[in-house]
Motif scaffolding. Structure first.
Motif, PDB file in Angstrom:
ATOM      1  N   SER A  94     -20.997  22.140  22.914  1.00  0.00           N
ATOM      2  CA  SER A  94     -22.244  21.477  22.503  1.00  0.00           C
ATOM      3  C   SER A  94     -23.389  22.126  23.253  1.00  0.00           C
ATOM      4  O   SER A  94     -23.194  22.763  24.294  1.00  0.00           O
ATOM      5  N   THR A  95     -24.601  21.972  22.722  1.00  0.00           N
ATOM      6  CA  THR A  95     -25.760  22.585  23.364  1.00  0.00           C
ATOM      7  C   THR A  95     -27.015  21.782  23.060  1.00  0.00           C
ATOM      8  O   THR A  95     -27.050  20.977  22.123  1.00  0.00           O
ATOM      9  N   THR A  96     -28.037  22.022  23.876  1.00  0.00           N
ATOM     10  CA  THR A  96     -29.360  21.420  23.670  1.00  0.00           C
ATOM     11  C   THR A  96     -30.318  22.505  23.189  1.00  0.00           C
ATOM     12  O   THR A  96     -29.933  23.673  23.058  1.00  0.00           O
ATOM     13  N   ILE A  97     -31.561  22.133  22.931  1.00  0.00           N
ATOM     14  CA  ILE A  97     -32.542  23.111  22.457  1.00  0.00           C
ATOM     15  C   ILE A  97     -32.769  24.189  23.512  1.00  0.00           C
ATOM     16  O   ILE A  97     -32.674  25.387  23.236  1.00  0.00           O
ATOM     17  N   ILE A  98     -33.078  23.770  24.723  1.00  0.00           N
ATOM     18  CA  ILE A  98     -33.346  24.743  25.776  1.00  0.00           C
ATOM     19  C   ILE A  98     -32.080  25.500  26.148  1.00  0.00           C
ATOM     20  O   ILE A  98     -32.119  26.668  26.541  1.00  0.00           O
ATOM     21  N   GLY A  99     -30.916  24.834  26.008  1.00  0.00           N
ATOM     22  CA  GLY A  99     -29.649  25.511  26.264  1.00  0.00           C
ATOM     23  C   GLY A  99     -29.390  26.609  25.260  1.00  0.00           C
ATOM     24  O   GLY A  99     -28.860  27.671  25.605  1.00  0.00           O
ATOM     25  N   GLY A 100     -29.760  26.377  23.991  1.00  0.00           N
ATOM     26  CA  GLY A 100     -29.611  27.417  22.979  1.00  0.00           C
ATOM     27  C   GLY A 100     -30.491  28.614  23.268  1.00  0.00           C
ATOM     28  O   GLY A 100     -30.062  29.768  23.115  1.00  0.00           O
ATOM     29  N   ALA A 101     -31.736  28.365  23.682  1.00  0.00           N
ATOM     30  CA  ALA A 101     -32.627  29.473  24.038  1.00  0.00           C
ATOM     31  C   ALA A 101     -32.093  30.229  25.253  1.00  0.00           C
ATOM     32  O   ALA A 101     -32.183  31.462  25.322  1.00  0.00           O
ATOM     33  N   TYR A 102     -31.527  29.493  26.208  1.00  0.00           N
ATOM     34  CA  TYR A 102     -30.946  30.111  27.410  1.00  0.00           C
ATOM     35  C   TYR A 102     -29.778  31.026  27.035  1.00  0.00           C
ATOM     36  O   TYR A 102     -29.667  32.151  27.540  1.00  0.00           O
ATOM     37  N   ASP A 103     -28.919  30.565  26.133  1.00  0.00           N
ATOM     38  CA  ASP A 103     -27.783  31.389  25.698  1.00  0.00           C
ATOM     39  C   ASP A 103     -28.255  32.626  24.940  1.00  0.00           C
ATOM     40  O   ASP A 103     -27.681  33.720  25.095  1.00  0.00           O
ATOM     41  N   MET A 104     -29.279  32.479  24.112  1.00  0.00           N
ATOM     42  CA  MET A 104     -29.824  33.627  23.393  1.00  0.00           C
ATOM     43  C   MET A 104     -30.329  34.697  24.356  1.00  0.00           C
ATOM     44  O   MET A 104     -30.149  35.900  24.137  1.00  0.00           O
ATOM     45  N   TRP A 105     -30.967  34.254  25.445  1.00  0.00           N
ATOM     46  CA  TRP A 105     -31.511  35.188  26.429  1.00  0.00           C
ATOM     47  C   TRP A 105     -30.398  36.036  27.043  1.00  0.00           C
ATOM     48  O   TRP A 105     -30.529  37.256  27.159  1.00  0.00           O
ATOM     49  N   PHE A 106     -29.304  35.416  27.421  1.00  0.00           N
ATOM     50  CA  PHE A 106     -28.220  36.142  28.079  1.00  0.00           C
ATOM     51  C   PHE A 106     -27.309  36.872  27.101  1.00  0.00           C
ATOM     52  O   PHE A 106     -26.484  37.678  27.513  1.00  0.00           O
ATOM     53  N   LEU A 107     -27.488  36.602  25.811  1.00  0.00           N
ATOM     54  CA  LEU A 107     -26.756  37.370  24.799  1.00  0.00           C
ATOM     55  C   LEU A 107     -27.553  38.570  24.316  1.00  0.00           C
ATOM     56  O   LEU A 107     -27.104  39.299  23.440  1.00  0.00           O
ATOM     57  N   GLY A 108     -28.724  38.781  24.902  1.00  0.00           N
ATOM     58  CA  GLY A 108     -29.538  39.951  24.561  1.00  0.00           C
ATOM     59  C   GLY A 108     -30.623  39.687  23.545  1.00  0.00           C
ATOM     60  O   GLY A 108     -31.444  40.575  23.291  1.00  0.00           O
ATOM     61  N   GLU A 109     -30.668  38.498  22.959  1.00  0.00           N
ATOM     62  CA  GLU A 109     -31.711  38.157  21.981  1.00  0.00           C
ATOM     63  C   GLU A 109     -32.902  37.545  22.706  1.00  0.00           C
ATOM     64  O   GLU A 109     -33.248  36.384  22.522  1.00  0.00           O
ATOM     65  N   ARG A 110     -33.553  38.353  23.532  1.00  0.00           N
ATOM     66  CA  ARG A 110     -34.594  37.808  24.414  1.00  0.00           C
ATOM     67  C   ARG A 110     -35.876  37.443  23.672  1.00  0.00           C
ATOM     68  O   ARG A 110     -36.518  36.436  23.990  1.00  0.00           O
ATOM     69  N   ILE A 111     -36.252  38.232  22.686  1.00  0.00           N
ATOM     70  CA  ILE A 111     -37.463  37.908  21.929  1.00  0.00           C
ATOM     71  C   ILE A 111     -37.275  36.600  21.168  1.00  0.00           C
ATOM     72  O   ILE A 111     -38.148  35.722  21.173  1.00  0.00           O
TER      73      ILE A 111
END
Length: 230
Positions: A94-111
């Motif tokens: 499960s994830t939250t909104i900010i958690g999803g953005a955090y995961d995107m950052w570390f998966l390389g989808e920083r923009i």
């Protein structure tokens, strides 16, 4: 046509001898008219074409204030509760909104992560903070001049608050993921849906003109016609 609503400045001298009333041009027929002081719930129409020129809400401060406080509470719930839960092959996530953005950052989808964090978290939070500060600041006019700056900030953040776009993206993702895993909407999802309704409600009941009529003028004097306001 009556007295003008301008504050005349001639060679640094401020003339306040005239009654302050607002002169507007009808958006349909371009007739210049002086708006009267509207009572709560009142409307002003063009004397030529009957176009609606202005209106004053019955609760110009209390109603948007109540909606903003409600939206702030729902916003906290939306950002601290899981949006959805996934279960597949015995695994659960499960994830939250900010958690999803955090995961995107570390998966390389920083923009993408920055855009999601700004439009779904930072901008809506700033809009609510600015709006709440403005509404609290004008409850006892005259409001200090910094209320006007907060109002400008709220207008800027309003354009970048995109909860409805995020909700649409989540729903599309849910439809696609549902074929591969068991998906259940969390409390955060329902809270985001509530925000999609609350934000337009705030914008519909929030009257910037009412705010500016209560803000202290640039020379430090109290705005006219504030003695009757709540």
């Amino acid at each position: 046509m009556g007295d003008f609503s301008v504050l005349l400045r001639v060679d640094g001298i401020v003339d306040k001898s005239r009654n302050v009333m607002e002169t507007v041009a009808c958006p349909d027929c371009d007739l210049l008219q002086t708006l009267p002081e509207l009572p709560p719930g009142g409307k002003a129409r063009c004397s030529r074409c009957a176009c609606n020129l202005a209106m004053r809400l019955a609760e110009p401060i209390d109603l948007p204030l109540a909606l903003t406080v409600t939206a702030a509470i729902v916003f906290i719930v939306a950002n601290t509760s899981p949006l959805m839960s996934l279960s597949a092959v015995g695994r659960f996530a499960s994830t939250t909104i900010i958690g999803g953005a955090y995961d995107m950052w570390f998966l390389g989808e920083r923009i993408t992560a920055v855009i999601v964090a700004f439009c779904a978290v930072i901008a809506p939070a700033a809009y609510l903070i600015f709006t709440l500060t403005v509404l609290l600041g004008v409850r006892r006019p005259p409001a200090p001049q910094w209320v006007g700056e907060m109002l400008r900030g709220a207008e800027v953040m309003q354009n970048w608050s995109m909860n409805e776009v995020m909700l649409l993206g989540i729903l599309v993702a849910l439809i696609k993921i549902a074929e591969l895993a068991n998906v259940e909407a969390g409390i955060g999802m329902y809270a985001v849906g509530a925000l999609v309704l609350l934000f337009p409600a705030i914008m519909a009941t929030f009257d910037p003109d009412e705010i500016w009529q209560r803000v202290q003028w640039a020379d430090g004097s109290a705005p006219p016609n504030t003695s009757h306001k709540e």
